[in-house]
Design an enzyme around this catalytic site. Structure first.
Site, PDB file in Angstrom:
ATOM      1  N   CYS A  76       0.849  -1.191   0.000  1.00 48.26           N
ATOM      2  CA  CYS A  76       0.000   0.000   0.000  1.00 48.26           C
ATOM      3  C   CYS A  76       0.882   1.238   0.000  1.00 48.26           C
ATOM      4  O   CYS A  76       1.863   1.301   0.742  1.00 48.26           O
ATOM      5  CB  CYS A  76      -0.905  -0.007   1.224  1.00 48.26           C
ATOM      6  SG  CYS A  76      -2.051   1.383   1.304  1.00 48.26           S
ATOM      7  N   HIS A  82      -9.173  -3.843  -1.820  1.00 46.18           N
ATOM      8  CA  HIS A  82      -8.160  -3.075  -1.099  1.00 46.18           C
ATOM      9  C   HIS A  82      -8.534  -1.596  -1.070  1.00 46.18           C
ATOM     10  O   HIS A  82      -8.508  -0.959  -0.017  1.00 46.18           O
ATOM     11  CB  HIS A  82      -6.799  -3.286  -1.783  1.00 46.18           C
ATOM     12  CG  HIS A  82      -5.678  -2.506  -1.180  1.00 46.18           C
ATOM     13  ND1 HIS A  82      -4.695  -3.098  -0.435  1.00 46.18           N
ATOM     14  CD2 HIS A  82      -5.374  -1.182  -1.233  1.00 46.18           C
ATOM     15  CE1 HIS A  82      -3.830  -2.172  -0.043  1.00 46.18           C
ATOM     16  NE2 HIS A  82      -4.226  -1.004  -0.521  1.00 46.18           N
ATOM     17  N   GLU A  83      -8.892  -1.059  -2.235  1.00 48.56           N
ATOM     18  CA  GLU A  83      -9.247   0.364  -2.310  1.00 48.56           C
ATOM     19  C   GLU A  83     -10.574   0.636  -1.605  1.00 48.56           C
ATOM     20  O   GLU A  83     -10.732   1.667  -0.938  1.00 48.56           O
ATOM     21  CB  GLU A  83      -9.292   0.841  -3.766  1.00 48.56           C
ATOM     22  CG  GLU A  83      -8.003   0.654  -4.539  1.00 48.56           C
ATOM     23  CD  GLU A  83      -6.753   1.211  -3.874  1.00 48.56           C
ATOM     24  OE1 GLU A  83      -6.860   2.166  -3.056  1.00 48.56           O
ATOM     25  OE2 GLU A  83      -5.657   0.703  -4.148  1.00 48.56           O
ATOM     26  N   HIS A 111     -10.163   1.305   1.964  1.00 51.88           N
ATOM     27  CA  HIS A 111      -9.756   2.678   2.302  1.00 51.88           C
ATOM     28  C   HIS A 111     -10.976   3.572   2.523  1.00 51.88           C
ATOM     29  O   HIS A 111     -10.939   4.474   3.367  1.00 51.88           O
ATOM     30  CB  HIS A 111      -8.875   3.275   1.206  1.00 51.88           C
ATOM     31  CG  HIS A 111      -7.450   2.825   1.260  1.00 51.88           C
ATOM     32  ND1 HIS A 111      -6.630   3.048   2.345  1.00 51.88           N
ATOM     33  CD2 HIS A 111      -6.695   2.176   0.343  1.00 51.88           C
ATOM     34  CE1 HIS A 111      -5.438   2.553   2.109  1.00 51.88           C
ATOM     35  NE2 HIS A 111      -5.445   2.006   0.903  1.00 51.88           N
TER      36      HIS A 111
END
Length: 173
Positions: A100, A142-143, A146
């Site tokens: 990341c 993953h995004e 966030h």
């Protein structure tokens, strides 16, 4: 288009709630999308989320392509995903190594759903619904994390599943 500064783990803005985007015609939003695309490419990222550049918006880029950090990534056209959602997912999960831009110098062996069905708006306001698999599904998840104030370290199941970037490169690079 500018290369933006990526905030690092420990900066509270990385863990803060984000807002949905309503005005897709806002020139500042369109500029942010261009800057995120530029930043991801310049940093050898395969994705980047608005919270990583201290913007609390439901926006991220998925931009898979081979690069020094992910030499075996599939190639796709970079896509801005606005107000994204995971609609469904497979039962099976698979572990894969992730890094990341906001957690430099570390990699984690992270479990993710192998397949997901997603929806999002593109930068023009058109709605899209797709099934994503494998590495591109991993990038999306993953995004998407966030946008929930999470980083890949929050998904690690065992302490041995974290390596330094140097050790990762020695073992798998």
């Amino acid at each position: 288009m500018a290369i933006l500064s990526v905030i690092q783990l420990g900066d509270g803005r990385l863990r803060s709630p984000v807002r949905p985007i309503h005005d897709l015609d806002d020139p500042q939003l369109q500029c942010l999308i261009d800057d995120l695309l530029t930043t991801a490419a310049a940093q050898n990222g395969v994705g980047i989320a608005a919270p990583q550049v201290a913007e609390g918006l439901q926006l991220f880029i998925v931009a898979s392509r081979p690069n020094p950090r992910y030499p075996h990534a599939p190639t796709m056209e970079p896509v801005a995903m606005i107000n994204p959602h995971i609609l469904s997912h497979s039962d099976d999960r698979v572990k894969g190594w992730e890094g990341c831009l906001s957690v430099p110098g570390q990699r984690g062996f992270v479990p993710r759903y192998r397949e997901i069905e997603v929806s999002y708006l593109d930068r023009h306001g058109d709605e899209h619904q797709h099934y994503l698999r494998d590495f591109v599904a991993r990038i999306f998840q993953h995004e998407y994390d966030h946008l929930q104030g999470k980083v890949f370290l929050d998904r690690i199941e065992h302490p041995d599943d974290i390596l330094t970037e140097a050790e990762y490169q020695k073992r798998f690079g």
